[in-house]
Design a protein around this motif. Structure first.
Motif, mmCIF file in Angstrom:
data_model
loop_
_atom_site.group_PDB
_atom_site.id
_atom_site.type_symbol
_atom_site.label_atom_id
_atom_site.label_comp_id
_atom_site.label_asym_id
_atom_site.label_seq_id
_atom_site.Cartn_x
_atom_site.Cartn_y
_atom_site.Cartn_z
ATOM 1 N N UNK A 195 78.242 20.842 151.144
ATOM 2 C CA UNK A 195 79.319 21.961 151.461
ATOM 3 C C UNK A 195 78.826 23.104 150.589
ATOM 4 N N UNK A 196 78.990 24.400 151.277
ATOM 5 C CA UNK A 196 78.365 25.776 150.676
ATOM 6 C C UNK A 196 79.599 26.662 150.523
ATOM 7 N N UNK A 197 80.340 26.825 149.321
ATOM 8 C CA UNK A 197 81.234 27.801 149.137
ATOM 9 C C UNK A 197 80.869 29.037 148.689
ATOM 10 N N UNK A 198 81.283 30.465 149.227
ATOM 11 C CA UNK A 198 81.165 31.580 148.704
ATOM 12 C C UNK A 198 82.583 32.019 147.860
ATOM 13 N N UNK A 199 82.425 32.258 146.694
ATOM 14 C CA UNK A 199 83.659 32.655 145.923
ATOM 15 C C UNK A 199 83.308 33.824 145.203
ATOM 16 N N UNK A 214 88.364 31.542 138.565
ATOM 17 C CA UNK A 214 88.092 32.267 137.399
ATOM 18 C C UNK A 214 86.745 31.624 136.771
ATOM 19 N N UNK A 215 86.493 30.391 137.478
ATOM 20 C CA UNK A 215 85.086 29.661 136.965
ATOM 21 C C UNK A 215 84.863 28.557 138.082
ATOM 22 N N UNK A 216 83.800 27.916 137.792
ATOM 23 C CA UNK A 216 83.389 26.903 138.873
ATOM 24 C C UNK A 216 84.330 25.565 138.202
ATOM 25 N N UNK A 217 84.613 25.479 137.311
ATOM 26 C CA UNK A 217 85.080 24.360 136.790
ATOM 27 C C UNK A 217 86.246 23.593 137.704
ATOM 28 N N UNK A 218 87.256 24.506 138.261
ATOM 29 C CA UNK A 218 88.052 23.711 139.161
ATOM 30 C C UNK A 218 87.862 23.205 140.201
ATOM 31 N N UNK A 219 86.748 23.810 140.732
ATOM 32 C CA UNK A 219 85.863 23.316 141.871
ATOM 33 C C UNK A 219 85.035 21.966 141.589
ATOM 34 N N UNK A 220 84.730 21.811 140.336
ATOM 35 C CA UNK A 220 84.119 20.477 140.112
ATOM 36 C C UNK A 220 85.033 19.451 140.012
ATOM 37 N N UNK A 221 86.228 19.698 139.507
ATOM 38 C CA UNK A 221 87.218 18.742 139.503
ATOM 39 C C UNK A 221 87.957 18.436 140.956
ATOM 40 N N UNK A 226 82.053 14.386 145.526
ATOM 41 C CA UNK A 226 80.759 15.010 145.601
ATOM 42 C C UNK A 226 80.107 15.504 144.220
ATOM 43 N N UNK A 227 78.959 15.780 144.334
ATOM 44 C CA UNK A 227 78.328 16.250 143.148
ATOM 45 C C UNK A 227 77.737 17.829 143.270
ATOM 46 N N UNK A 228 77.807 18.432 142.123
ATOM 47 C CA UNK A 228 77.429 19.919 142.176
ATOM 48 C C UNK A 228 75.981 19.823 142.169
ATOM 49 N N UNK A 229 75.339 20.593 143.399
ATOM 50 C CA UNK A 229 73.908 20.695 143.409
ATOM 51 C C UNK A 229 73.595 21.910 142.431
ATOM 52 N N UNK A 241 79.693 34.593 144.137
ATOM 53 C CA UNK A 241 79.005 33.368 143.482
ATOM 54 C C UNK A 241 78.879 32.277 144.723
ATOM 55 N N UNK A 242 77.795 31.665 144.819
ATOM 56 C CA UNK A 242 77.517 30.673 145.992
ATOM 57 C C UNK A 242 77.556 29.217 144.965
ATOM 58 N N UNK A 243 78.361 28.160 145.524
ATOM 59 C CA UNK A 243 78.483 26.974 144.812
ATOM 60 C C UNK A 243 78.362 25.693 145.885
ATOM 61 N N UNK A 244 77.463 24.919 145.538
ATOM 62 C CA UNK A 244 76.972 23.948 146.887
ATOM 63 C C UNK A 244 77.203 22.621 145.881
ATOM 64 N N UNK A 245 77.815 21.742 146.975
ATOM 65 C CA UNK A 245 78.082 20.327 146.532
ATOM 66 C C UNK A 245 77.523 19.340 147.700
#
Length: 249
Positions: A195-199, A214-221, A226-229, A241-245
């Motif tokens: 999963x690729x998110x642009x936020x 406001x941060x990546x931490x809520x997404x990790x929860x 899934x695991x953060x790549x 910001x691009x966040x990939x799981x």
């Protein structure tokens, strides 16, 4: 002797006053000490809970239908739709093509991948995927735009479990129920899928957004399966910001 007895009475009275004063003061001091300790505990608790405020749901939606209607007001806006299909069309395809090529270079996206683009509107993401060689891709939005985009609500995707190799979205900020948004992604992703998110983290999104991140931490929860790549800075139409799981196998 009489004079001595008279002079000793005031002294005894003062001693009694001091004694009773001490007796009264001790409970008061103990009470104040306990109150200050309680206040310190409350303050500490409040401070530690602030980490949960990095994802805030915006107020103003009385019902889910009112939320959907507000999203439709933007998607069906004729002026915006004209811009999306004319002035913005090629520009967005070029930017998305760059993003997807970078994912291919990192082996997160293959030409054989089955891809879902969430909140695709007019399908520029899908067209970009086709141009970089990923033909098995589809967009999903509240308003369909055939043949690139099918109708669907990202809170309740109209797809089977474990259906996609990769899901891309740049509309996380539009989710009224972020936990449902993420759980549907994890449901429809194949084990090992990406999963690729642009936020947007450094700025607030537009007036149609339903949440602020406001941060990546809520997404990790939220991504419980899934695991953060990785995360990286991007320049994606106001998103930074691009966040990939990757979904666990």
């Amino acid at each position: 002797m009489k004079d001595m007895n008279v002079s000793s009475k005031p002294s005894m009275t003062i001693s009694k006053c001091i004694f009773f004063g001490i007796l009264i003061t001790i409970p008061i001091l103990l009470f104040l000490s306990h109150k200050n300790s309680s206040s310190a505990i409350v303050t500490t608790t409040t401070t530690s809970s602030n980490s949960d405020t990095d994802l805030k749901i915006r107020p103003g939606y009385a019902t889910y239908d009112s939320y959907i209607q507000r999203q439709l007001n933007k998607t069906l806006n004729p002026k915006l739709r004209k811009i999306w299909t004319t002035r913005d069309w090629d520009r967005k395809i070029q930017v998305f093509s760059k993003f997807f090529n970078e994912l291919k270079n990192r082996k997160l996206l293959l030409e054989s991948s089955k891809v879902l683009c969430i909140g695709a509107r007019m399908g520029q993401e899908v067209e970009a995927l086709k141009r970089v060689g990923v033909s098995d891709s589809v967009g999903m939005d509240l308003v369909p735009y055939p043949p690139l985009v099918v109708k669907g609500d990202f809170h309740n995707q109209p797809f089977d479990d474990a259906n996609f190799d990769l899901e891309f979205s740049n509309v996380f900020d539009h989710a009224l129920f972020p936990e449902k948004f993420v759980s549907e992604i994890e449901r429809t992703l194949k084990p090992g899928g990406v999963c690729v998110l642009h936020v947007a983290l450094s700025r607030r999104a537009d007036k149609y957004s339903a949440n602020d991140l406001y941060s990546v931490e809520p997404l990790k929860k939220l991504f419980k399966r899934s695991e953060l790549i990785h995360t990286r800075t991007v320049d994606g139409f106001g998103l930074d910001t691009e966040v990939v799981f990757r979904k666990k196998r």
